[in-house]
Write an enzyme that holds these catalytic residues in place. Structure first.
Site, short mmCIF file in Angstrom:
data_model
loop_
_atom_site.label_atom_id
_atom_site.label_comp_id
_atom_site.label_asym_id
_atom_site.label_seq_id
_atom_site.Cartn_x
_atom_site.Cartn_y
_atom_site.Cartn_z
N ARG A 1 -11.25 9.74 -11.85
CA ARG A 1 -10.40 10.42 -10.82
C ARG A 1 -9.56 8.90 -10.24
O ARG A 1 -8.94 8.25 -9.17
CB ARG A 1 -11.46 10.53 -9.22
CG ARG A 1 -12.07 12.14 -9.50
CD ARG A 1 -13.15 11.72 -8.68
NE ARG A 1 -13.33 11.86 -7.35
CZ ARG A 1 -13.56 10.94 -6.33
NH1 ARG A 1 -15.00 10.61 -6.52
NH2 ARG A 1 -13.47 11.11 -5.13
N ASP B 1 0.77 -1.33 -0.04
CA ASP B 1 -0.23 0.01 -0.11
C ASP B 1 0.40 1.10 0.07
O ASP B 1 0.54 2.37 -0.61
CB ASP B 1 -1.18 0.10 0.91
CG ASP B 1 -1.92 0.86 1.77
OD1 ASP B 1 -2.47 1.43 0.05
OD2 ASP B 1 -2.41 1.12 2.38
C1 LIG Z 1 2.59 9.33 -0.59
C2 LIG Z 1 1.33 7.90 -0.16
C3 LIG Z 1 1.19 7.05 0.61
C4 LIG Z 1 -0.21 6.62 1.25
C5 LIG Z 1 -0.24 5.17 1.41
C6 LIG Z 1 -1.20 5.17 2.40
C7 LIG Z 1 -2.68 5.55 1.76
C8 LIG Z 1 -3.74 4.28 2.26
O1 LIG Z 1 -3.97 3.59 3.13
S1 LIG Z 1 -5.58 5.49 2.73
C9 LIG Z 1 -6.79 4.74 3.28
C10 LIG Z 1 -7.28 3.64 3.24
N1 LIG Z 1 -8.36 3.95 2.10
C11 LIG Z 1 -9.33 4.48 3.22
O2 LIG Z 1 -9.59 4.94 4.02
C12 LIG Z 1 -10.56 5.32 1.46
C13 LIG Z 1 -11.64 5.17 2.62
N2 LIG Z 1 -12.99 4.93 0.96
C14 LIG Z 1 -12.99 6.69 0.59
O3 LIG Z 1 -12.73 6.92 1.60
C15 LIG Z 1 -13.75 6.33 -0.46
O4 LIG Z 1 -14.38 5.32 -0.25
C16 LIG Z 1 -13.33 6.79 -1.23
C17 LIG Z 1 -12.63 8.22 -1.43
C18 LIG Z 1 -12.15 5.78 -1.65
C19 LIG Z 1 -14.80 6.68 -2.76
O5 LIG Z 1 -15.84 7.25 -2.64
P1 LIG Z 1 -16.16 8.38 -2.92
O6 LIG Z 1 -14.96 9.97 -3.40
O7 LIG Z 1 -17.46 8.91 -2.93
O8 LIG Z 1 -16.41 7.77 -5.08
P2 LIG Z 1 -16.55 6.82 -4.80
O9 LIG Z 1 -17.91 7.50 -6.64
O10 LIG Z 1 -17.16 5.97 -4.32
O11 LIG Z 1 -15.49 6.04 -6.02
C20 LIG Z 1 -14.50 6.88 -6.80
C21 LIG Z 1 -14.80 5.59 -8.07
O12 LIG Z 1 -14.02 4.47 -7.57
C22 LIG Z 1 -14.43 3.19 -8.09
N3 LIG Z 1 -14.59 2.87 -6.30
C23 LIG Z 1 -14.02 2.83 -5.26
N4 LIG Z 1 -13.99 2.41 -4.61
C24 LIG Z 1 -13.75 1.19 -5.07
C25 LIG Z 1 -13.36 0.08 -5.01
N5 LIG Z 1 -13.29 -1.08 -3.35
N6 LIG Z 1 -13.64 -1.11 -6.06
C26 LIG Z 1 -13.91 -0.77 -7.13
N7 LIG Z 1 -13.81 0.50 -7.72
C27 LIG Z 1 -14.06 1.55 -6.91
C28 LIG Z 1 -15.98 3.71 -8.13
O13 LIG Z 1 -17.06 2.75 -8.40
C29 LIG Z 1 -15.92 5.11 -8.86
O14 LIG Z 1 -15.71 4.21 -10.28
P3 LIG Z 1 -16.86 5.49 -11.12
O15 LIG Z 1 -16.16 6.59 -10.96
O16 LIG Z 1 -16.53 4.88 -12.79
O17 LIG Z 1 -18.49 5.41 -10.69
#
Ligand SMILES: CCCCCCCC(=O)SCCNC(=O)CCNC(=O)[C@H](O)C(C)(C)COP(=O)(O)OP(=O)(O)OC[C@H]1O[C@@H](n2cnc3c(N)ncnc32)[C@H](O)[C@@H]1OP(=O)(O)O
Length: 190
Positions: free
Chosen positions: A136, A90
C-alpha cells in the site's frame, strides 16, 4: 547566490525495498492535460485563494505541474510561504501517484528541501514521478525549477502516499464524498 547543494539528503530513497511502479493501463497518455481531481481541492480546484495548479502528463511517466506564485502566497515580503510551497508539492506528487497508478491514496509523509527563495511573480515548474511501490506504500518525488522547465532547482520534495479504500473519504470526511468526487468532470478518483 552560490549554486544550491545537489543534495542535502543522507537517507536512501525509497527507504524500503520497492517494486517498479507500473503505470496503470488507463494512465493518461503523454501530452494529456490532467483533470482536476476534486473541484473543491485547495491545490487544483477552482477555489478562491487556492493554488489553481494545473498538471500535464509528460514522457517517461513524469507529471509536470505549474504553480504561479502570487502576492496571496507570501510568507515574507515578495517571497513564497514555505508551507504553501509544500502544499504545491503535495498536489503535484499526488497528481503523479493518482494519475499514473490510479489507486486512491492519501499523503502519509511529505518532506521538502527549500534550496532557493521563490519570489512572488515567479512560476515554479514541478516535475514529479513515482519511485516505487511496496504494497500500500507508494513513494514519489519531485523537484521544482524557477521560471522554466530547465530553470534552477528551488525546491525538492519526496512523499509516501498510502493507498486507502474509498471508505477513508466517506468515513473520515463527507458521507457524500464519492458523489462529490464524481461531480468533478473527468476526475480520477472513484
Ligand atoms: C490527485 C490527488 C492529489 C491529492 C493531493 C493531496 C493529498 C493529501 O493532501 S491527502 C490529506 C493528508 N493526509 C491525510 O489526511 C492522511 C491522514 N493519515 C491517515 O489517514 C492514516 O495515517 C494513513 C491512511 C496514512 C495510514 O493509516 P493506516 O491505513 O492505518 O495504515 P498504517 O498501517 O498506519 O500505514 C501503512 C504503512 O505506511 C507506513 N506509514 C504510514 N504513515 C507513515 C509515515 N508518516 N512515515 C513512515 N511510514 C508511514 C506504516 O508504517 C505502514 O507501513 P507497513 O505496512 O510497512 O507497516
Amino acid at each position: 547566490m552560490s549554486e544550491a547543494p545537489r543534495s542535502r539528503r543522507s537517507t536512501p530513497w525509497p527507504p524500503v525495498d520497492t517494486e517498479s511502479p507500473a503505470p496503470h493501463p488507463d494512465a493518461p497518455r503523454p501530452g494529456t492535460k490532467l483533470a482536476v481531481h476534486y473541484d473543491q481541492c485547495f491545490g487544483c480546484g477552482d477555489v478562491e485563494g487556492g493554488l489553481h495548479m494545473r498538471s500535464t502528463m509528460g514522457e517517461h511517466a513524469l507529471v509536470h505541474s505549474q504553480f504561479a506564485v502570487t502576492e496571496a502566497h507570501q510568507g515574507a515580503p515578495g517571497l513564497a510561504h514555505g508551507g504553501l510551497l509544500a502544499c504545491a508539492f503535495d498536489e503535484a506528487l499526488g497528481s503523479a501517484v493518482g494519475n499514473l497508478l490510479r489507486r486512491p491514496a492519501v499523503t502519509g509523509k511529505l518532506e521538502t528541501d527549500f534550496l532557493r527563495p521563490v519570489p512572488v511573480g515567479s512560476t515554479l515548474f514541478i516535475t514529479a514521478k513515482v519511485d516505487g511501490v511496496a504494497g500500500r506504500k507508494l513513494y514519489a518525488s519531485a523537484e521544482g525549477r524557477l521560471g522554466a522547465e530547465d530553470g534552477s532547482v528551488a525546491v525538492r520534495a519526496r512523499a509516501l502516499f498510502v493507498e486507502v479504500g474509498f471508505e477513508h473519504f466517506t468515513t473520515h470526511g463527507d458521507p457524500d464524498a464519492l458523489t462529490k468526487f464524481r461531480q468533478t468532470p473527468d476526475q480520477i478518483n472513484p
